[in-house]
Write a protein that holds these residues in place. Structure first.
Motif, short mmCIF file in Angstrom:
data_model
loop_
_atom_site.label_atom_id
_atom_site.label_comp_id
_atom_site.label_asym_id
_atom_site.label_seq_id
_atom_site.Cartn_x
_atom_site.Cartn_y
_atom_site.Cartn_z
N ALA A 60 27.03 -3.81 5.33
CA ALA A 60 28.30 -4.39 5.80
C ALA A 60 28.07 -5.65 6.62
CB ALA A 60 29.07 -3.35 6.62
N GLY A 61 26.86 -5.83 7.12
CA GLY A 61 26.58 -6.98 7.99
C GLY A 61 26.97 -6.73 9.43
N LEU A 62 27.25 -5.48 9.78
CA LEU A 62 27.62 -5.15 11.15
C LEU A 62 26.41 -5.18 12.08
CD1 LEU A 62 30.09 -2.21 10.42
CD2 LEU A 62 30.65 -4.58 10.98
N THR A 63 25.23 -4.94 11.50
CA THR A 63 23.97 -5.11 12.21
C THR A 63 23.00 -5.85 11.30
OG1 THR A 63 23.22 -2.93 11.44
CG2 THR A 63 24.22 -3.02 13.63
N MET A 64 22.00 -6.49 11.90
CA MET A 64 21.01 -7.23 11.15
C MET A 64 19.69 -6.45 11.12
SD MET A 64 22.38 -10.03 9.99
CE MET A 64 23.82 -8.97 9.69
N PRO A 65 18.96 -6.48 10.02
CA PRO A 65 17.71 -5.73 9.95
C PRO A 65 16.62 -6.34 10.83
CG PRO A 65 17.96 -7.11 8.00
CD PRO A 65 19.25 -7.21 8.77
N THR A 66 15.75 -5.50 11.33
CA THR A 66 14.60 -5.97 12.10
C THR A 66 13.62 -6.70 11.18
OG1 THR A 66 14.85 -4.01 13.48
CG2 THR A 66 12.83 -5.26 13.75
N GLU A 67 13.49 -6.17 9.97
CA GLU A 67 12.65 -6.80 8.95
C GLU A 67 13.36 -6.71 7.61
OE1 GLU A 67 8.72 -5.21 8.76
OE2 GLU A 67 8.42 -5.25 10.94
N GLY A 68 12.99 -7.60 6.70
CA GLY A 68 13.55 -7.56 5.35
C GLY A 68 14.86 -8.33 5.24
N ARG A 84 32.42 -7.52 1.65
CA ARG A 84 32.02 -6.11 1.78
C ARG A 84 33.03 -5.42 2.70
NH1 ARG A 84 28.41 -8.01 4.75
NH2 ARG A 84 28.96 -10.08 4.03
N ALA A 85 33.87 -4.59 2.12
CA ALA A 85 34.90 -3.89 2.89
C ALA A 85 34.47 -2.46 3.15
CB ALA A 85 36.23 -3.92 2.13
N VAL A 86 34.77 -1.97 4.36
CA VAL A 86 34.33 -0.64 4.76
C VAL A 86 35.51 0.30 4.95
CG1 VAL A 86 32.95 0.67 6.44
CG2 VAL A 86 32.42 -1.74 6.02
N VAL A 87 35.38 1.51 4.40
CA VAL A 87 36.34 2.59 4.65
C VAL A 87 35.61 3.65 5.47
CG1 VAL A 87 37.86 4.34 3.64
CG2 VAL A 87 37.49 2.16 2.45
#
Length: 271
Positions: A60-68, A84-87
């Motif tokens: 969703a892009g609500l958090t960013m990955p530490t790696e990758g 990207r829509a979240v339910v």
């Protein structure tokens, strides 16, 4: 769109997610690799604490990955967006707005610059009809059932025409009959929209019924993708007919075997 982008519509490459805690770094996810085709329905399943919702939040892009990195339709995911829509399990409707206006609010934010107010209203009415809520569109959230609230949440997400629909246990708080009805509705809607979806669930039967592939997570910390089951059941799917399907039972057994024989119950291990 190129065939490559259709086959690798959602791409998760070498993703690791580490959180800072008082006890030091906590690795929630490690070495996550997953490719999702356009139009696929993927479910993420595993024991509590295995990072299913963490992975969904990353998509969703609500958090960013530490790696990758994560790529959707050829573009790297760098934050939340209408693609990207979240339910969520909690419908998160604004109580002072009607069901129609809750959906319209999302439509307006995405399409206000390109469409007239009449077009926005028509788009909202169309998706309300798609989820079977035309008759309740002018009701307030407290005037409709829990299942209907979830339909509004699904309508709001679909109205934004996302490239990927993300569902975080959307039926987890509902009674069994309402849950079954909404599962059937979701299958119908996804077939009509040809949408790509990633869904978190704890329910094995739900995973087998809805999925094209079931992604089974290992126990955390440092959870990984353990195994992936491809569900080759014909669509449309009839839950009553599948109850007596040997193939359906084999898929169900394969998932249960992974969760409870290969992974065990982490709560019991901790005890």
């Amino acid at each position: 769109m190129s065939t490559l982008h259709l086959d690798r519509y959602l791409l998760i490459q070498g993703v690791q997610q580490t959180f800072k805690t008082k006890k030091g770094p906590f690795v929630a996810l490690k070495d996550i690799e997953l490719t999702v085709k356009k139009g696929e329905f993927i479910t993420l399943i595993g024991h509590s604490g295995c990072g299913k919702s963490t992975l969904l939040n990353l998509i969703a892009g609500l958090t960013m990955p530490t790696e990758g990195r994560l790529i959707c339709a050829g573009r790297e995911i760098a934050g939340p967006g209408p693609s990207r829509a979240v339910v969520f399990q909690n419908h998160s409707l604004l109580p002072w707005l009607t069901c129609f206006d809750n959906v319209y609010l999302g439509v307006e934010r995405v399409f206000a610059e390109s469409e007239s107010k009449k077009q926005l209203q028509e788009r909202t009415a169309e998706v309300m009809a798609l989820v079977g809520l035309s008759h309740a569109q002018h009701k307030l959230p407290h005037e409709v059932s829990g299942g209907m609230k979830q339909r509004v949440g699904i309508a709001r997400a679909l109205a934004m025409e996302p490239q990927v629909l993300l569902l975080d246990e959307p039926f987890g708080a509902l009674d069994a009959l309402t849950r079954a009805n909404l599962q059937d509705e979701l299958m119908r809607i996804m077939a009509a929209k040809q949408s790509t979806a990633v869904m978190v669930t704890h329910d094995v039967d739900e995973a087998v019924l809805l999925s094209d592939r079931i992604v089974m997570m290992t126990n955390g910390p440092a959870a990984k993708i353990g195994e992936i089951v491809s569900v080759a059941l014909d669509r449309p799917r009839d839950r009553v007919a599948l109850a007596n399907s040997v193939q359906y039972q084999e898929y169900r057994t394969e998932v249960i075997d992974f969760l409870y024989r290969k992974q065990g119950n982490p709560a019991l291990k901790a005890a």
